[in-house]
Design a protein around this motif. Structure first.
Motif: not given
Length: 151
Positions: A96-101
């Motif tokens: 899954p992609e991270p929620l923020s940079q």
């Protein structure tokens, strides 16, 4: 005890449509919440605790992007570029992609602030201006400037 508390017996709820009565009852509430009655927390009876812990087999989304995310991002873009959309979807479910940079809850990017309404922008600027700097060492300087009081 419950019959005398306005919040728990529903008096506040019934008076919500009557402005003056509602304001009066709110003013009559006990300000110190430790003096007010509270309901005891019910004990949850879970006969099989291991069932709940084993339900989620998927990874949770990380809070910020790391170096490993950028490597998996390249894999995702290659799958999409080659037209393998189902494989890309499976890959994203597995990674899954991270929620923020960046994992900064208090930081708001300038681009995001520029897209906010003007009221929000002014409120955020005022919040920055109202922030006081605290210098704990300044107390000694203030005490040195005071003249000793003789009795």
């Amino acid at each position: 005890m419950l019959s005398r508390d306005y919040e728990l017996n529903g008096t506040i709820n019934r008076a919500a449509s009557e402005g003056a009565k509602f304001a009066l009852i709110l003013a009559m509430l006990e300000q110190d919440c430790t003096h007010r009655p509270h309901l005891e927390k019910t004990k949850e009876t879970n006969q099989i605790p291991e069932v709940e812990t084993g339900l989620n087999y998927y990874r949770s989304s990380p809070l910020s992007a790391t170096d490993t995310y950028w490597k998996t991002c390249q894999q995702t873009s290659q799958l999409i570029h080659n037209g393998q959309l189902q494989s890309a979807q499976l890959w994203l479910d597995m990674h899954p992609e991270p929620l923020s940079q960046y994992n900064k809850a208090d930081g708001i990017d300038a681009e995001v602030m520029a897209n906010c309404s003007i009221n929000t922008q002014t409120r955020l600027k005022q919040a920055e201006q109202n922030e006081l700097k605290i210098d704990e060492t300044g107390l000694y300087d203030i005490l040195q400037k005071l003249e000793p009081v003789s009795a």
